[in-house]
Design a protein around this motif. Structure first.
Motif, PDB file in Angstrom:
ATOM      1  N   ARG A  86       0.968  -1.380  -0.001  1.00 40.97           N
ATOM      2  CA  ARG A  86       0.053  -0.102  -0.030  1.00 40.97           C
ATOM      3  C   ARG A  86       1.022   1.198   0.137  1.00 40.97           C
ATOM      4  NH1 ARG A  86      -4.311   0.132   4.591  1.00 40.97           N
ATOM      5  NH2 ARG A  86      -4.749   2.076   3.548  1.00 40.97           N
ATOM      6  N   GLU A  92      -5.692   3.147  -4.266  1.00 39.15           N
ATOM      7  CA  GLU A  92      -7.197   3.520  -3.694  1.00 39.15           C
ATOM      8  C   GLU A  92      -6.790   4.654  -2.787  1.00 39.15           C
ATOM      9  OE1 GLU A  92      -8.842   0.253  -1.448  1.00 39.15           O
ATOM     10  OE2 GLU A  92      -8.771  -1.068  -3.223  1.00 39.15           O
ATOM     11  N   LYS A  93      -7.852   5.359  -2.743  1.00 35.94           N
ATOM     12  CA  LYS A  93      -8.027   6.688  -1.857  1.00 35.94           C
ATOM     13  C   LYS A  93      -7.543   6.481  -0.303  1.00 35.94           C
ATOM     14  CE  LYS A  93     -11.756   8.848  -4.546  1.00 35.94           C
ATOM     15  NZ  LYS A  93     -13.058   9.267  -4.384  1.00 35.94           N
ATOM     16  N   SER A  94      -7.903   5.336   0.304  1.00 36.69           N
ATOM     17  CA  SER A  94      -7.547   4.892   1.531  1.00 36.69           C
ATOM     18  C   SER A  94      -5.646   4.779   1.659  1.00 36.69           C
ATOM     19  CB  SER A  94      -8.005   3.657   2.038  1.00 36.69           C
ATOM     20  OG  SER A  94      -7.850   2.501   0.958  1.00 36.69           O
ATOM     21  N   VAL A 153      -5.546   2.631 -12.614  1.00 41.39           N
ATOM     22  CA  VAL A 153      -6.917   2.104 -12.221  1.00 41.39           C
ATOM     23  C   VAL A 153      -7.585   1.973 -13.520  1.00 41.39           C
ATOM     24  CG1 VAL A 153      -9.170   2.489 -10.835  1.00 41.39           C
ATOM     25  CG2 VAL A 153      -6.717   2.513  -9.682  1.00 41.39           C
TER      26      VAL A 153
END
Length: 214
Positions: A86, A92-94, A153
């Motif tokens: 990550r 992703e936004k998280s 994405v």
């Protein structure tokens, strides 16, 4: 017994001597000793069965605990790998929210360390400026990662849609019968797709122009 007029063959006669007399008390004692011997063997057999069962239970428990520990370690390793992924390859936004929060926590920690060092005003100002430059570079890197993630994405979404379109499909006609078809050719030219469609299998006689009009 021989007598006049009767002659017996005694060549095979044997002399029998009676054994010592065994009383009922002695017989009872022998039976009691035999019963105790049988009980000892039976109890030993039952004890071995019980010990074997307990050994199997212990082996299953140890195997279960070992498998659970292995699964826990694998899950922990997978979580660590996921957390590292990550941070290295955010999508992703998280992920970006996590990086931003960690960057802010790092900035606050470094600022507190500079303040706690009790440097001269000029040295403190230079340290803060250096910290600001590092933070700026990290923010620029984070923006580049965000742009790359957006493009990746989008590419994945496009690839997923193309894969879904290339799968064989089945249509149900108005008469209740079904016809199957699939794409034979998918070409990408300037983000435009050219599909050549042909029927694969027909469960009923259907006009070809219905599926692929000329």
């Amino acid at each position: 017994m021989a007598r006049p007029g009767l002659q017996l063959d005694s060549s095979r006669d044997r002399v029998l001597t009676p054994r010592p007399y065994t009383s009922s008390e002695a017989v009872g004692q022998q039976r009691c000793a035999a019963a105790q011997t049988i009980q000892r063997y039976c109890r030993g057999w039952l004890a071995r069965l019980r010990a074997t069962a307990l050994w199997h239970i212990k082996a299953e428990r140890d195997s279960f605990l070992a498998n659970a520990a292995t699964q826990h370690e694998e899950a922990a390793a997978a979580d660590r790998k996921h957390e590292v992924e990550r941070r290295i390859h955010p999508l992703e936004k998280s992920d970006f929210a996590l990086l931003s929060s960690e960057l802010e926590a790092w900035r606050q920690q470094q600022t507190a360390a500079i303040k706690a060092a009790k440097l001269d005003p000029r040295e403190e100002q230079a340290a803060l400026q250096l910290l600001l430059a590092k933070e700026t570079r990290l923010l620029q890197t984070l923006d580049r990662l965000r742009v790359n993630a957006r493009e990746e994405v989008k590419a994945r979404k496009t690839e997923k849609e193309l894969s879904s379109l290339s799968l064989p499909k089945t249509w149900t006609l108005t008469n209740g019968k079904k016809v199957g078809w699939q794409h034979l050719l998918v070409r990408t030219i300037s983000r435009q797709l050219v599909f050549a469609v042909a029927p694969v299998s027909c469960l009923s006689a259907v006009n070809y122009q219905v599926l692929c009009p000329h």
